[in-house]
Scaffold this motif. Structure first.
Motif, mmCIF file in Angstrom:
data_model
loop_
_atom_site.group_PDB
_atom_site.id
_atom_site.type_symbol
_atom_site.label_atom_id
_atom_site.label_comp_id
_atom_site.label_asym_id
_atom_site.label_seq_id
_atom_site.Cartn_x
_atom_site.Cartn_y
_atom_site.Cartn_z
ATOM 1 N N LYS A 86 0.833 -1.191 0.000
ATOM 2 C CA LYS A 86 0.000 0.000 0.000
ATOM 3 C C LYS A 86 0.871 1.246 0.000
ATOM 4 O O LYS A 86 2.069 1.184 0.140
ATOM 5 C CB LYS A 86 -0.905 -0.010 1.236
ATOM 6 C CG LYS A 86 -1.915 -1.143 1.229
ATOM 7 C CD LYS A 86 -2.761 -1.076 2.495
ATOM 8 C CE LYS A 86 -3.540 -2.378 2.683
ATOM 9 N NZ LYS A 86 -3.983 -2.552 4.067
ATOM 10 N N GLU A 87 0.208 2.357 -0.079
ATOM 11 C CA GLU A 87 0.908 3.638 -0.058
ATOM 12 C C GLU A 87 1.445 3.945 1.336
ATOM 13 O O GLU A 87 0.997 3.386 2.322
ATOM 14 C CB GLU A 87 -0.082 4.752 -0.419
ATOM 15 C CG GLU A 87 -0.804 4.523 -1.710
ATOM 16 C CD GLU A 87 -0.433 5.558 -2.741
ATOM 17 O OE1 GLU A 87 -0.623 6.756 -2.454
ATOM 18 O OE2 GLU A 87 0.061 5.151 -3.797
ATOM 19 N N ILE A 88 2.370 4.879 1.368
ATOM 20 C CA ILE A 88 2.874 5.354 2.653
ATOM 21 C C ILE A 88 1.803 6.223 3.293
ATOM 22 O O ILE A 88 1.280 7.130 2.662
ATOM 23 C CB ILE A 88 4.139 6.220 2.463
ATOM 24 C CG1 ILE A 88 5.215 5.435 1.717
ATOM 25 C CG2 ILE A 88 4.649 6.735 3.802
ATOM 26 C CD1 ILE A 88 6.433 6.269 1.344
ATOM 27 N N MET A 89 1.475 5.937 4.540
ATOM 28 C CA MET A 89 0.516 6.779 5.263
ATOM 29 C C MET A 89 1.201 7.397 6.464
ATOM 30 O O MET A 89 2.015 6.751 7.123
ATOM 31 C CB MET A 89 -0.669 5.945 5.747
ATOM 32 C CG MET A 89 -1.468 5.336 4.602
ATOM 33 S SD MET A 89 -2.955 4.516 5.187
ATOM 34 C CE MET A 89 -2.278 3.239 6.201
ATOM 35 N N GLY A 90 0.862 8.640 6.753
ATOM 36 C CA GLY A 90 1.323 9.264 7.990
ATOM 37 C C GLY A 90 2.606 10.047 7.883
ATOM 38 O O GLY A 90 3.083 10.570 8.885
ATOM 39 N N LEU A 91 3.175 10.139 6.688
ATOM 40 C CA LEU A 91 4.415 10.902 6.548
ATOM 41 C C LEU A 91 4.061 12.375 6.356
ATOM 42 O O LEU A 91 3.722 12.811 5.265
ATOM 43 C CB LEU A 91 5.233 10.378 5.358
ATOM 44 C CG LEU A 91 6.623 11.000 5.172
ATOM 45 C CD1 LEU A 91 7.460 10.856 6.420
ATOM 46 C CD2 LEU A 91 7.332 10.374 3.985
ATOM 47 N N LYS A 92 4.125 13.120 7.459
ATOM 48 C CA LYS A 92 3.673 14.505 7.434
ATOM 49 C C LYS A 92 4.810 15.464 7.087
ATOM 50 O O LYS A 92 4.614 16.459 6.411
ATOM 51 C CB LYS A 92 3.081 14.898 8.791
ATOM 52 C CG LYS A 92 1.928 13.995 9.234
ATOM 53 C CD LYS A 92 0.570 14.643 9.021
ATOM 54 C CE LYS A 92 -0.571 13.650 8.941
ATOM 55 N NZ LYS A 92 -0.558 12.605 9.961
ATOM 56 N N LEU A 120 10.159 6.739 -1.330
ATOM 57 C CA LEU A 120 10.897 7.699 -0.497
ATOM 58 C C LEU A 120 11.922 8.454 -1.339
ATOM 59 O O LEU A 120 12.052 9.677 -1.239
ATOM 60 C CB LEU A 120 11.586 6.974 0.665
ATOM 61 C CG LEU A 120 10.639 6.351 1.710
ATOM 62 C CD1 LEU A 120 11.435 5.517 2.712
ATOM 63 C CD2 LEU A 120 9.842 7.434 2.434
ATOM 64 N N GLN A 121 12.632 7.724 -2.199
ATOM 65 C CA GLN A 121 13.665 8.342 -3.040
ATOM 66 C C GLN A 121 13.087 9.476 -3.884
ATOM 67 O O GLN A 121 13.748 10.489 -4.116
ATOM 68 C CB GLN A 121 14.309 7.302 -3.975
ATOM 69 C CG GLN A 121 15.191 6.269 -3.283
ATOM 70 C CD GLN A 121 16.506 6.827 -2.759
ATOM 71 O OE1 GLN A 121 16.760 8.026 -2.817
ATOM 72 N NE2 GLN A 121 17.343 5.944 -2.221
ATOM 73 N N SER A 122 11.840 9.302 -4.327
ATOM 74 C CA SER A 122 11.235 10.302 -5.211
ATOM 75 C C SER A 122 10.968 11.619 -4.493
ATOM 76 O O SER A 122 10.621 12.616 -5.121
ATOM 77 C CB SER A 122 9.928 9.750 -5.802
ATOM 78 O OG SER A 122 8.940 9.715 -4.801
ATOM 79 N N GLN A 123 11.105 11.613 -3.167
ATOM 80 C CA GLN A 123 10.848 12.841 -2.408
ATOM 81 C C GLN A 123 12.117 13.625 -2.093
ATOM 82 O O GLN A 123 12.092 14.547 -1.270
ATOM 83 C CB GLN A 123 10.078 12.514 -1.126
ATOM 84 C CG GLN A 123 8.697 11.896 -1.424
ATOM 85 C CD GLN A 123 7.917 11.560 -0.162
ATOM 86 O OE1 GLN A 123 7.973 12.278 0.821
ATOM 87 N NE2 GLN A 123 7.180 10.457 -0.197
ATOM 88 N N GLY A 124 13.211 13.244 -2.715
ATOM 89 C CA GLY A 124 14.430 14.046 -2.641
ATOM 90 C C GLY A 124 15.235 14.021 -1.352
ATOM 91 O O GLY A 124 15.841 15.030 -0.976
ATOM 92 N N PRO A 125 15.267 12.879 -0.640
ATOM 93 C CA PRO A 125 16.095 12.831 0.571
ATOM 94 C C PRO A 125 17.581 12.853 0.215
ATOM 95 O O PRO A 125 17.952 12.527 -0.918
ATOM 96 C CB PRO A 125 15.722 11.484 1.196
ATOM 97 C CG PRO A 125 15.340 10.633 0.020
ATOM 98 C CD PRO A 125 14.670 11.571 -0.956
ATOM 99 N N ALA A 126 18.416 13.224 1.192
ATOM 100 C CA ALA A 126 19.860 13.189 0.968
ATOM 101 C C ALA A 126 20.334 11.741 0.859
ATOM 102 O O ALA A 126 21.249 11.429 0.090
ATOM 103 C CB ALA A 126 20.579 13.893 2.118
ATOM 104 N N SER A 127 19.721 10.844 1.632
ATOM 105 C CA SER A 127 20.057 9.424 1.562
ATOM 106 C C SER A 127 18.930 8.614 2.188
ATOM 107 O O SER A 127 18.149 9.149 2.984
ATOM 108 C CB SER A 127 21.371 9.134 2.313
ATOM 109 O OG SER A 127 21.213 9.372 3.700
ATOM 110 N N VAL A 128 18.840 7.361 1.792
ATOM 111 C CA VAL A 128 17.876 6.443 2.405
ATOM 112 C C VAL A 128 18.565 5.102 2.640
ATOM 113 O O VAL A 128 19.118 4.525 1.701
ATOM 114 C CB VAL A 128 16.634 6.178 1.518
ATOM 115 C CG1 VAL A 128 15.652 5.250 2.245
ATOM 116 C CG2 VAL A 128 15.935 7.462 1.124
#
Ligand code: 5GP
Ligand code: MG
Ligand code: MG
Length: 179
Positions: A86-92, A120-128
């Protein structure tokens, strides 16, 4: 300490990994994370429900500034992976430019982590990276790089220390495997 078998619903489970060993293994990984993420203020993303106890003990062992947030997504019903993620829920909060460490209870087939990482990667973090309490290398169906595995186990169904069998068993201090 004596650890008699436990019955949850229709199944019996026997002691597999004792709390003492779990906590020691977490200390080792937390020390590594504290060193490798010094000055990075990592954002831990604890994947509920299964990782709540692990996330708590991991955070307590971190000796650097860090943050935690909780997300939810499930791909598992009963004792078999459905492979549906499912999709990620709760990431505010924004994870842009953040050093994200996904905190997972267990990496089994790897479907969950394989689906979660690109989101997560698509949201531009410095690293995952991924910290997983348990990994089942024999069950992996994806090429995954779990950088911070706490313990490796065989292809058994386990409960306890946050992990459930149809809702039960999360409160057990130790990890049990199905008999
Ligand atoms: P995946 O197969 O996608 O790697 O794992 C998905 C989820 O299934 C895990 O995050 C975990 O919640 C659940 N899971 C996988 N193996 C086990 C297991 O042995 N015991 C329990 N209780 N849950 C498991
Ligand atoms: Mg999980
Ligand atoms: Mg579950």
């Amino acid at each position: 300490m004596n650890h008699p078998p436990v019955t949850l619903h229709d199944k019996k489970f026997k002691i597999y990994i004792q709390e003492r060993k779990i906590l020691h293994s977490i200390e080792v990984v937390a020390a590594r994370l504290s060193h490798e993420y010094r000055d990075k203020c990592p954002l831990f993303l604890s994947v509920l429900n299964g990782s709540f106890m692990f996330a708590s003990d991991l955070m307590k062992e971190m000796s650097i500034d860090c943050e935690i947030s909780f997300i939810r997504l499930s791909s598992y019903s009963d004792m078999g992976s459905t492979g549906q993620v499912k999709e990620i829920m709760g990431l505010k909060e924004s994870i842009k430019y953040r050093h994200v460490v996904v905190v997972e209870d267990i990496v089994d087939t790897g479907h969950t982590v394989a689906a979660l990482l690109p989101q997560l990667q698509s949201q531009g973090p410095a690293s995952v990276e991924v910290a997983a309490l348990l990994v089942k290398p024999e069950a992996h169906e994806h090429q995954l790089d779990i950088k911070y595995p706490v313990m490796e186990i065989g292809n058994d169904f386990v409960v306890g220390y946050g992990l459930d069998y149809n809702g039960l068993g999360r409160n057990l201090r130790d990890i049990y495997k199905v008999m």
